[in-house]
Each structure stands twice: as structure tokens, then as C-alpha cells.
Design an enzyme around this catalytic site. Sequence first.
Site, PDB file in Angstrom:
ATOM      1  N   HIS A  27      46.524 -27.126  10.744  1.00  0.00           N
ATOM      2  CA  HIS A  27      47.039 -26.671   9.444  1.00  0.00           C
ATOM      3  C   HIS A  27      48.556 -26.833   9.388  1.00  0.00           C
ATOM      4  O   HIS A  27      49.114 -27.317   8.404  1.00  0.00           O
ATOM      5  CB  HIS A  27      46.740 -25.174   9.224  1.00  0.00           C
ATOM      6  CG  HIS A  27      45.313 -24.825   9.068  1.00  0.00           C
ATOM      7  ND1 HIS A  27      44.733 -23.821   9.807  1.00  0.00           N
ATOM      8  CD2 HIS A  27      44.346 -25.292   8.244  1.00  0.00           C
ATOM      9  CE1 HIS A  27      43.467 -23.688   9.445  1.00  0.00           C
ATOM     10  NE2 HIS A  27      43.203 -24.587   8.505  1.00  0.00           N
ATOM     11  N   LYS A  51      33.298 -13.688   2.299  1.00  0.00           N
ATOM     12  CA  LYS A  51      33.528 -13.939   3.721  1.00  0.00           C
ATOM     13  C   LYS A  51      34.337 -12.798   4.311  1.00  0.00           C
ATOM     14  O   LYS A  51      35.322 -12.358   3.742  1.00  0.00           O
ATOM     15  CB  LYS A  51      34.313 -15.240   3.918  1.00  0.00           C
ATOM     16  CG  LYS A  51      33.503 -16.489   3.708  1.00  0.00           C
ATOM     17  CD  LYS A  51      34.325 -17.699   4.093  1.00  0.00           C
ATOM     18  CE  LYS A  51      33.534 -18.974   3.965  1.00  0.00           C
ATOM     19  NZ  LYS A  51      34.340 -20.147   4.319  1.00  0.00           N
ATOM     20  N   ARG A 100      39.900 -34.501   8.291  1.00  0.00           N
ATOM     21  CA  ARG A 100      39.625 -34.704   9.710  1.00  0.00           C
ATOM     22  C   ARG A 100      38.651 -35.853   9.934  1.00  0.00           C
ATOM     23  O   ARG A 100      38.757 -36.580  10.910  1.00  0.00           O
ATOM     24  CB  ARG A 100      39.038 -33.434  10.327  1.00  0.00           C
ATOM     25  CG  ARG A 100      40.004 -32.271  10.328  1.00  0.00           C
ATOM     26  CD  ARG A 100      39.311 -31.023  10.746  1.00  0.00           C
ATOM     27  NE  ARG A 100      38.332 -30.661   9.719  1.00  0.00           N
ATOM     28  CZ  ARG A 100      37.753 -29.488   9.606  1.00  0.00           C
ATOM     29  NH1 ARG A 100      38.000 -28.549  10.475  1.00  0.00           N
ATOM     30  NH2 ARG A 100      36.900 -29.242   8.645  1.00  0.00           N
ATOM     31  N   SER A 137      39.467 -23.462  12.181  1.00  0.00           N
ATOM     32  CA  SER A 137      39.660 -22.042  12.501  1.00  0.00           C
ATOM     33  C   SER A 137      38.376 -21.442  13.060  1.00  0.00           C
ATOM     34  O   SER A 137      38.409 -20.656  14.013  1.00  0.00           O
ATOM     35  CB  SER A 137      40.095 -21.275  11.253  1.00  0.00           C
ATOM     36  OG  SER A 137      41.353 -21.710  10.825  1.00  0.00           O
TER      37      SER A 137
END
Length: 169
Positions: A27, A51, A100, A137
Site C-alpha cells: 500500500h 467487516k 497485483r 492485509s
Amino acid sequence: MTGPESEGLQLRRAVCPGSFDPITNGHLDIIARASKLYDVVHVAVMINQSKKGLFTVEERMDLIRRVTAEYDNVVVESHHGLLVDFCKERDIPAIVKGLRAVSDFDYELQMAQMNNGLTGVETLFVPTNPTYSFLSSSLVKEVAAWGGDVSHLLPPVVHEALVARLREK
């Protein structure tokens, strides 16, 4: 007011959104690169009520502020709702997202097209540094919870906070 805006110049603004629970070196790499391209980079900690984060939104924002302190053009904020509303409220024309893998692109392209269709906000895709191409994460938290060493994947202050939080659990 002083600076470019007081002289009638329009600042180039972008946002780097995410949950950042916690912020990783991946990040941070995207934020650092965006800070070289834009006059102001807003880091938006997006709030998802469904979440349960390991860190509170306030803790995440504090950690992000600490690890981005060297960038004088980075502003850290939180937002609950649509990212395009965040952009509209702050006159931000661009979203910067790290990619990614091809699987990221499939999802992010749909989001970018939706966001553009809703408000005209553009999305700039930045390829992730290969060093961080596997990093998320969620993966960091899982490996750390099982005792794995993730210190090389996080800024030191974030690693300390993660280890301390996991010890509490």
C-alpha cells in the site's frame, strides 16, 4: 491562503482508497508513487460496517498518518459510502489503484468503469512492485496470527501495532 490554489492554479488531486487493515509496504509503495504524480493524495480509509477490522478506523488512520508523514502532500481521511461520493465532495478526479495480478484487473476494471459511468472519475492503475505482488492485509494478518514473521512486509510501527494487537487476542 498561500500556494498554488491562492494563485488560481488547480491542484492535481487523487485518492488511494482501501481498508488498510493494516497498511502494508505494498500500500505504502502505491501511495508514495501517487504522491510523486499528484499535488494532493487523499488516502481514504473506506468503512465497511459488514467487516470487523482488526484495527479501528481511527487506529488505521493514525498508523497511515505515521507511515506517510514524510509525504507532505498526503491527507488521510475516512469515508463511509461510495468512493465516487468521496471524490465528488473533494473535487478529486482520479482514483489510484495498485494491481497485483490479472485477477485484480478483472475486478478493478469493472469498478473503474462503474465509477466513471457514475461521476466521470477516472481510475489510474499502477502495477504493484513485484516485491509486493502477493501481499494483502488479510494474508499478513493470517500469517502473523499463526506466528509467522511478517516484519519485512509492514512498516516497523505497523508491525509493532499488529504484534501487540494479536497478543491481546
